[in-house]
Write a protein that holds these residues in place. Sequence first.
Motif, PDB file in Angstrom:
ATOM      1  N   GLY A   1       0.847  -1.202   0.000  1.00  0.00           N
ATOM      2  CA  GLY A   1       0.000   0.000   0.000  1.00  0.00           C
ATOM      3  C   GLY A   1       0.883   1.252   0.000  1.00  0.00           C
ATOM      4  O   GLY A   1       2.089   1.192  -0.255  1.00  0.00           O
ATOM      5  N   GLU A   2       0.256   2.364   0.341  1.00  0.00           N
ATOM      6  CA  GLU A   2       1.030   3.617   0.334  1.00  0.00           C
ATOM      7  C   GLU A   2       1.678   3.878   1.693  1.00  0.00           C
ATOM      8  O   GLU A   2       2.891   3.872   1.836  1.00  0.00           O
ATOM      9  CB  GLU A   2       0.106   4.778  -0.045  1.00  0.00           C
ATOM     10  N   GLN A   3       0.863   4.101   2.699  1.00  0.00           N
ATOM     11  CA  GLN A   3       1.365   4.360   4.051  1.00  0.00           C
ATOM     12  C   GLN A   3       0.248   4.042   5.033  1.00  0.00           C
ATOM     13  O   GLN A   3      -0.917   4.050   4.663  1.00  0.00           O
ATOM     14  CB  GLN A   3       1.786   5.818   4.197  1.00  0.00           C
ATOM     15  N   PRO A   4       0.581   3.753   6.291  1.00  0.00           N
ATOM     16  CA  PRO A   4      -0.474   3.472   7.263  1.00  0.00           C
ATOM     17  C   PRO A   4      -1.407   4.667   7.405  1.00  0.00           C
ATOM     18  O   PRO A   4      -0.978   5.812   7.216  1.00  0.00           O
ATOM     19  CB  PRO A   4       0.282   3.229   8.571  1.00  0.00           C
TER      20      PRO A   4
ATOM     21  N   THR B   1       2.026  -4.906   3.329  1.00  0.00           N
ATOM     22  CA  THR B   1       2.932  -3.859   3.845  1.00  0.00           C
ATOM     23  C   THR B   1       2.679  -2.538   3.114  1.00  0.00           C
ATOM     24  O   THR B   1       1.744  -2.443   2.293  1.00  0.00           O
ATOM     25  CB  THR B   1       4.408  -4.292   3.726  1.00  0.00           C
ATOM     26  N   ASN B   2       3.503  -1.555   3.388  1.00  0.00           N
ATOM     27  CA  ASN B   2       3.344  -0.224   2.776  1.00  0.00           C
ATOM     28  C   ASN B   2       4.682   0.302   2.267  1.00  0.00           C
ATOM     29  O   ASN B   2       5.738  -0.063   2.786  1.00  0.00           O
ATOM     30  CB  ASN B   2       2.798   0.768   3.818  1.00  0.00           C
ATOM     31  N   ALA B   3       4.587   1.193   1.288  1.00  0.00           N
ATOM     32  CA  ALA B   3       5.813   1.814   0.762  1.00  0.00           C
ATOM     33  C   ALA B   3       6.454   2.685   1.837  1.00  0.00           C
ATOM     34  O   ALA B   3       7.675   2.782   1.942  1.00  0.00           O
ATOM     35  CB  ALA B   3       5.492   2.656  -0.473  1.00  0.00           C
TER      36      ALA B   3
ATOM     37  N   TRP C   1      -5.716  -0.380  -8.395  1.00  0.00           N
ATOM     38  CA  TRP C   1      -6.142   0.770  -7.574  1.00  0.00           C
ATOM     39  C   TRP C   1      -5.827   0.539  -6.103  1.00  0.00           C
ATOM     40  O   TRP C   1      -5.881  -0.591  -5.613  1.00  0.00           O
ATOM     41  CB  TRP C   1      -7.661   0.996  -7.695  1.00  0.00           C
ATOM     42  N   HIS C   2      -5.580   1.624  -5.448  1.00  0.00           N
ATOM     43  CA  HIS C   2      -5.492   1.554  -3.987  1.00  0.00           C
ATOM     44  C   HIS C   2      -6.917   1.459  -3.442  1.00  0.00           C
ATOM     45  O   HIS C   2      -7.813   2.128  -3.961  1.00  0.00           O
ATOM     46  CB  HIS C   2      -4.793   2.817  -3.457  1.00  0.00           C
ATOM     47  N   PRO C   3      -7.157   0.655  -2.401  1.00  0.00           N
ATOM     48  CA  PRO C   3      -8.530   0.534  -1.878  1.00  0.00           C
ATOM     49  C   PRO C   3      -9.124   1.878  -1.454  1.00  0.00           C
ATOM     50  O   PRO C   3     -10.350   2.073  -1.574  1.00  0.00           O
ATOM     51  CB  PRO C   3      -8.380  -0.396  -0.669  1.00  0.00           C
TER      52      PRO C   3
HETATM   53  N1  URA Z   1      -3.704   2.696   3.393  1.00  0.00           N
HETATM   54  C1  URA Z   1      -2.518   2.148   3.109  1.00  0.00           C
HETATM   55  O1  URA Z   1      -1.937   2.395   2.068  1.00  0.00           O
HETATM   56  N2  URA Z   1      -1.978   1.331   3.993  1.00  0.00           N
HETATM   57  C2  URA Z   1      -2.553   1.004   5.131  1.00  0.00           C
HETATM   58  O2  URA Z   1      -1.965   0.274   5.891  1.00  0.00           O
HETATM   59  C3  URA Z   1      -3.784   1.592   5.412  1.00  0.00           C
HETATM   60  C4  URA Z   1      -4.362   2.444   4.532  1.00  0.00           C
END
Ligand code: URA
Length: 483
Positions: free
Chosen positions: A324-327, A363-365, A445-447
């Motif tokens: 994903g992108e980031q938490p 995980t996330n970038a 796509w990102h959710p």
């Molecule tokens: N969006 C993200 O990209 N990562 C997550 O962990 C939560 C939301």
Amino acid sequence: MKTAHAASFDEWRSAARGMLAQGIAPHDIRWGGQPVDDLFGAADADGEEAAAGSASATEASGAPVPRRLLSMLETAACYRDPDRWAFLYKVLWRWHAGDHVVVSPADEDGARLHAMVKTVQREIHKMNAFLRFRERPTDRGAPRFVAWFEPQHDVLEPVARHFTRRMGKASWLIATPQGTAMWDGCSLRNGPPAMSGSLDADMDIADDGESLWLAYYRSTFNPARLNTGAMEMHMPVRYWKNLPEGKLIPGLISQAGAGAQRIAQTAAVGERGGKKVRIDAVRAQPERQQPTSLDQCRRCDLWRNATQAIPGAGPVDARIVLVGEQPGDQEDIAGVPFVGPAGKLLDSAFAQAGLDRQSTYLTNAVKHFKWEPRGKRRLHKTPAQLEVDACSYWLDHELAEVGPAVVVALGSTALKAVLKDRKATLTGRLGQAIAHDGKWIVRTWHPSYVLRVPGEEAKTAAFAELVDALRLARRLAEEAPHE
Ligand code: URA
């Protein structure tokens, strides 16, 4: 040959009147500096004695000396030179003989007279400016303020006169190696020379005002504006040793040279907007020790506002890694990726794609939550490329450790991080896999985008594409040979 004695201007003036009255030429007089009692008292080598100055001698001297010349002679008399009394008499003699050009700077003697006056005036000015009185307890009838100074010319008297006006009724003592001047609030007295350093010992000096002055001086010293040339011109180095602040100056200058100036400038430059220059995060820190755990990571500044760093979660032998992108806000608090709204949507997509979330590694970038306040809420803020680059250190480690067959990049930030291509975009080959670095990369796509995209139709389409991407990932993972 006559002998005359002068140790002060008044003594010289008195003697000079007498000499003039007798018509004694300058080359016929030998000047000495005996005390006033001896003035004209000693017999010269020829056994002759010079006549003492007197009212009658003055009258006999003829035309009065103009006030301006008298003032110049008095000032020049402070010029420390063994020949000064003879020279002043020569000037007076020439003037008296009608040779008035003697006061012109174009005349040789006149030029010397003007230079002496100028030097003495400068010394008076410096002593007035750099004399520092130190306060002491007012017991034993001793002066309340004391000062030590080492003038280059005999300017104690005019300076003392200046301070009688400046200091009012306060008693003080100015000591120099040539003599002292003491003011008791009413009258001025001269005394014998003092020894350097004797004041502190004798006078029990403990001056609070001085420590305050030093603290003030230190705090106003601006290393970024230091100009030693200009400073030494206004306050020549020879005065420093007797100035309380003089003892601070060398240290302050060397500190400025050793970096304070650079630090001050850096701060000033840092405040300017400027243009950011992109530097690869790894190459920018080649010597820096890498953090040994994600909790210690300071590779960028995002840790400052995040609750914690969020590592990936899932089996370390997972065949599929989702990036994903980031938490988000909830992940930042829970310490686990994809537990908030985006995670819920992802769960639905997993279910539709027939993929078990528990079998994948999520995980996330970027591992820290980047946000900005909006009322009481923390709103997600897209990480900068520099932050993505800095965090690729951790993503690379995770991918190397898990060694998946397929990586699903959720959104463009993840795609750029996984491909290490800042220009990579989702559009065009969305849903298609590309081989990269020994594994398949599936972009989708990102959710959060699926949640946000306006319109039911668009939302449904985006969700379907996300599900398709997960199906593709599952198939590729199944087909890929196990290592
Ligand atoms: N969006 C993200 O990209 N990562 C997550 O962990 C939560 C939301």
